[in-house]
Design a protein around this motif. Structure first.
Motif, short mmCIF file in Angstrom:
data_model
loop_
_atom_site.label_atom_id
_atom_site.label_comp_id
_atom_site.label_asym_id
_atom_site.label_seq_id
_atom_site.Cartn_x
_atom_site.Cartn_y
_atom_site.Cartn_z
N ASN A 68 3.20 -6.28 -9.06
CA ASN A 68 3.68 -5.62 -10.27
C ASN A 68 2.99 -4.26 -10.40
O ASN A 68 1.76 -4.20 -10.49
CB ASN A 68 3.33 -6.50 -11.47
CG ASN A 68 3.85 -5.98 -12.79
OD1 ASN A 68 4.12 -4.79 -12.94
ND2 ASN A 68 3.99 -6.86 -13.75
N PRO A 69 3.73 -3.14 -10.39
CA PRO A 69 3.10 -1.82 -10.52
C PRO A 69 2.27 -1.67 -11.79
O PRO A 69 1.24 -0.99 -11.78
CB PRO A 69 4.30 -0.86 -10.52
CG PRO A 69 5.37 -1.59 -9.77
CD PRO A 69 5.19 -3.03 -10.12
N ALA A 70 2.70 -2.29 -12.90
CA ALA A 70 1.95 -2.18 -14.14
C ALA A 70 0.60 -2.88 -14.02
O ALA A 70 -0.42 -2.39 -14.55
CB ALA A 70 2.75 -2.78 -15.29
N VAL A 71 0.55 -4.01 -13.33
CA VAL A 71 -0.72 -4.70 -13.10
C VAL A 71 -1.62 -3.86 -12.20
O VAL A 71 -2.82 -3.73 -12.45
CB VAL A 71 -0.46 -6.09 -12.48
CG1 VAL A 71 -1.77 -6.73 -12.03
CG2 VAL A 71 0.26 -6.99 -13.48
N THR A 72 -1.05 -3.29 -11.15
CA THR A 72 -1.84 -2.46 -10.24
C THR A 72 -2.47 -1.28 -10.98
O THR A 72 -3.66 -1.00 -10.82
CB THR A 72 -0.95 -1.95 -9.09
OG1 THR A 72 -0.47 -3.08 -8.35
CG2 THR A 72 -1.73 -1.05 -8.15
N VAL A 73 -1.68 -0.59 -11.79
CA VAL A 73 -2.22 0.56 -12.54
C VAL A 73 -3.26 0.09 -13.55
O VAL A 73 -4.33 0.70 -13.69
CB VAL A 73 -1.08 1.32 -13.24
CG1 VAL A 73 -1.64 2.39 -14.18
CG2 VAL A 73 -0.16 1.97 -12.22
N GLY A 74 -2.98 -1.00 -14.26
CA GLY A 74 -3.93 -1.50 -15.25
C GLY A 74 -5.26 -1.89 -14.63
O GLY A 74 -6.33 -1.57 -15.18
N LEU A 75 -5.24 -2.57 -13.48
CA LEU A 75 -6.49 -2.96 -12.82
C LEU A 75 -7.21 -1.75 -12.25
O LEU A 75 -8.44 -1.73 -12.19
CB LEU A 75 -6.20 -3.98 -11.72
CG LEU A 75 -5.61 -5.32 -12.17
CD1 LEU A 75 -5.54 -6.29 -11.00
CD2 LEU A 75 -6.40 -5.92 -13.30
#
Length: 331
Positions: free
Chosen positions: A76-83
């Motif tokens: 998930n790109p949103a998870v990658t950016v958030g982490l």
């Protein structure tokens, strides 16, 4: 009796390479789109009664359990950016992760598209487009309950922020080991169920893109919403974690490496790096397991000039005391 073999340091498993991480991310996102969206396409209460939100969560849980130890199991790109904002993923991995997630998601949906077109009644492209438009995320006329853009944006931001928070908490060094895949999957299932009537539940730009490219042009026109809102939600949670999180879990993915700390949370931590003095003999397993009973012959008293230390008194101990000692020793 000892083996006489010098003790050596036990090395922790080596970090996986970048290519392995990217393949793992592509596979996990493929599993999400092909499995979860396949359930949404073909399931019915009589033949396949698994609800779609549960299928989404279960596919994520299985993906993390399978390859999470390699890449961290973002999918998930949103998870990658958030982490990455939280300091748990190296920024050098972000572009490759997002590209791999897009590839895996589109390939999974492409296989579903080809399968649907094998049905004679759905062979016409406009019918297939209609089906994938219904699978896509949207607001206004594309919303299942006709929610406006403001409601869709708010729902996606809040739900994705909560989802990334679940990931950060359950992959903490202090979290219960082995629970990460299932807590993340069940958390996602609940959030998908909560906002499905609003936007058809994205929380994942890769998932939204995977269906929009096979849908009507109106779904593509709204795709930007399902990139901006989830990434914004993930980044907000990452910033909060970075400001208030545990110091020993922040900034660990340094600029010089390509580590992902969420991957460590799903690995077997029973093998740790241990230091040993070179030349020290290592006892065999059987010998180490056997307690040694040494008779008190008085020689110790003669050498040291003192009585052996008496064992600690056990009188008055309660089961609560034993429980506290157990958890203290294994903390």
């Amino acid at each position: 009796m000892t083996t006489g073999v010098p003790a050596t340091a036990v090395k922790a498993p080596a970090e996986f390479g970048v290519v392995s991480k990217l393949v793992a991310e592509a596979f996990g996102t493929f599993l999400l789109t092909f499995g979860a969206l396949g359930v949404a396409l073909f399931s019915s209460p009589s033949s396949a009664p698994i609800p779609t939100p549960f299928a989404v969560g279960l596919s994520i849980a299985v993906g993390i359990a399978s390859v999470g130890h390699i890449s961290g199991g973002h999918f998930n790109p949103a998870v990658t950016v958030g982490l990455a904002v939280a300091g748990r993923t190296n920024w050098r991995l972000v572009p490759g992760y997002i590209a791999s997630q897009l590839v895996g998601g589109i390939v999974g949906t492409l296989l579903l598209w080809v399968t649907v077109r094998t049905l004679p009644s759905l062979a016409q492209s406009n019918n297939v487009q209609t089906i994938f438009t219904q699978l896509s995320n949207g607001v206004d006329d594309l919303s299942p309950s006709k929610f406006p853009m403001a409601g869709g944006l708010l729902a996606e931001v809040v739900a994705t922020a909560a989802f990334v928070a679940i990931i950060l908490f359950v992959t903490s060094k202090r979290a219960v080991k082995g629970m990460a895949p299932w807590a993340i999957g069940l958390g996602l299932a609940v959030l998908v169920q909560a906002i499905a009537p609003i936007t058809n539940a994205s929380l994942n730009p890769a998932r939204s893109t995977a269906t929009a490219v096979f849908a009507d042009w109106t779904a593509l026109g709204q795709l930007w919403i399902f990139w901006v809102a989830p990434i914004l939600g993930g980044a907000i949670t990452g910033l909060i974690f970075r400001g208030f999180g545990s110091p020993d879990e922040l900034h660990s993915a340094t600029a010089g490496g390509v580590t992902d700390l969420t991957a460590e949370a799903t690995r077997d931590d029973s093998v740790r790096v241990s230091e040993a003095v070179e030349g020290t003999p290592v006892s065999t397993t059987a010998e180490a397991a056997e307690p040694k009973h040494v008779a008190d012959t008085g020689a110790d008293r003669a050498v040291t000039g003192s009585e052996p230390a008496a064992p600690e008194p056990t009188a008055g101990r309660t089961p609560d005391d034993d429980a506290r000692d157990f958890f203290d020793k294994n903390r």
